[in-house]
Design a protein around this motif. Structure first.
Motif, mmCIF file in Angstrom:
data_model
loop_
_atom_site.group_PDB
_atom_site.id
_atom_site.type_symbol
_atom_site.label_atom_id
_atom_site.label_comp_id
_atom_site.label_asym_id
_atom_site.label_seq_id
_atom_site.Cartn_x
_atom_site.Cartn_y
_atom_site.Cartn_z
ATOM 1 N N PHE A 196 0.615 -1.357 0.106
ATOM 2 C CA PHE A 196 -0.196 -0.361 -0.121
ATOM 3 C C PHE A 196 1.069 1.389 -0.190
ATOM 4 C CE2 PHE A 196 -3.066 -3.263 1.360
ATOM 5 C CZ PHE A 196 -3.916 -3.558 0.685
ATOM 6 N N TRP B 11 -9.005 4.675 3.232
ATOM 7 C CA TRP B 11 -8.647 3.392 3.084
ATOM 8 C C TRP B 11 -7.344 3.841 2.508
ATOM 9 C CZ3 TRP B 11 -7.714 3.528 -2.423
ATOM 10 C CH2 TRP B 11 -9.044 4.386 -3.356
ATOM 11 N N PRO C 205 -4.106 0.705 -2.505
ATOM 12 C CA PRO C 205 -2.650 -0.222 -3.535
ATOM 13 C C PRO C 205 -2.139 0.251 -4.088
ATOM 14 C CG PRO C 205 -4.581 -1.561 -3.907
ATOM 15 C CD PRO C 205 -4.595 0.528 -3.297
ATOM 16 N N ASP D 165 -2.883 -2.469 -8.297
ATOM 17 C CA ASP D 165 -4.124 -2.767 -8.156
ATOM 18 C C ASP D 165 -3.949 -4.121 -9.385
ATOM 19 O OD1 ASP D 165 -5.366 -1.359 -10.459
ATOM 20 O OD2 ASP D 165 -6.279 -0.597 -8.923
ATOM 21 N N LEU E 106 -5.011 -7.605 -8.710
ATOM 22 C CA LEU E 106 -6.741 -7.953 -7.854
ATOM 23 C C LEU E 106 -7.821 -7.092 -8.255
ATOM 24 C CD1 LEU E 106 -5.712 -5.537 -4.388
ATOM 25 C CD2 LEU E 106 -6.112 -8.007 -4.311
ATOM 26 N N HIS F 115 -8.847 -2.158 -1.954
ATOM 27 C CA HIS F 115 -8.640 -0.833 -1.408
ATOM 28 C C HIS F 115 -8.896 -1.496 -0.180
ATOM 29 C CE1 HIS F 115 -12.955 -0.391 -0.976
ATOM 30 N NE2 HIS F 115 -12.849 -0.457 0.432
ATOM 31 N N CYS F 116 -8.359 -1.039 1.418
ATOM 32 C CA CYS F 116 -8.464 -1.371 2.125
ATOM 33 C C CYS F 116 -8.588 -0.399 3.295
ATOM 34 C CB CYS F 116 -7.043 -2.695 2.849
ATOM 35 S SG CYS F 116 -6.789 -2.790 4.061
ATOM 36 N N THR F 117 -10.097 -0.569 3.541
ATOM 37 C CA THR F 117 -10.753 0.601 4.813
ATOM 38 C C THR F 117 -9.580 0.189 5.891
ATOM 39 O OG1 THR F 117 -12.643 -0.535 3.084
ATOM 40 C CG2 THR F 117 -12.685 0.465 5.474
ATOM 41 N N ILE F 118 -9.522 1.545 5.740
ATOM 42 C CA ILE F 118 -8.805 1.912 7.384
ATOM 43 C C ILE F 118 -9.896 2.299 8.220
ATOM 44 C CG2 ILE F 118 -7.236 3.573 9.155
ATOM 45 C CD1 ILE F 118 -5.974 4.035 5.670
ATOM 46 N N LEU G 215 0.695 -5.366 3.405
ATOM 47 C CA LEU G 215 -0.309 -7.241 4.013
ATOM 48 C C LEU G 215 -0.072 -8.541 3.559
ATOM 49 C CD1 LEU G 215 -3.379 -4.766 5.187
ATOM 50 C CD2 LEU G 215 -1.371 -5.722 6.900
ATOM 51 N N PHE H 284 -2.575 -11.491 3.005
ATOM 52 C CA PHE H 284 -4.079 -11.854 2.860
ATOM 53 C C PHE H 284 -4.268 -13.062 2.743
ATOM 54 C CE2 PHE H 284 -3.841 -7.413 1.626
ATOM 55 C CZ PHE H 284 -5.279 -6.236 2.573
#
Length: 110
Positions: free
Chosen positions: A8, A22, A25, A28, A31, A59-62, A87, A89
């Motif tokens: 990210f 969020w 990346p 992406d 993904l 995205h990765c929600t924060i 990260l 996954f």
């Protein structure tokens, strides 16, 4: 598929009624490829409009549901963060929202 590491490179936001922050990346493409493969199996019209191929943003929600009276402070906070991290996954969840409900969870195996 094996676990997937995603780097990210910053924080963005969705300007909804309640702000969502969020992580973005750095790249992406993988993904988006996975997302396309899912929609080869699931009719996009059955999915939430934001999850359809023409609207989806990897995205990765924060943080979510940040109220309007805290949005300016949240945006200042996010602008001051480099948010450079990776990260891995190892699980994929099929969800329904709101509220978030996990319908099925699949472990990614090496």
């Amino acid at each position: 598929m094996p676990p997937l590491s995603v780097e990210f490179s910053g924080i963005s936001h969705f300007p909804n009624e309640m702000l969502v922050l969020w992580a973005r990346p750095a790249d992406d493409r993988v993904l988006r490829c996975i997302h396309r493969a899912i929609h080869d199996e699931i009719d996009p019209s059955l999915c939430h409009e934001h999850s359809r191929p023409d609207r989806w943003q990897p995205h990765c929600t924060i943080a979510m549901k940040i109220p309007a009276n805290a949005a300016e402070e949240a945006l200042r906070w996010s602008a001051a963060r480099p948010a450079q991290f990776t990260l891995t996954f190892d699980v994929v969840d099929c969800i329904r929202f709101p509220p978030i409900e996990i319908i099925r969870e699949v472990k990614l195996l090496p």
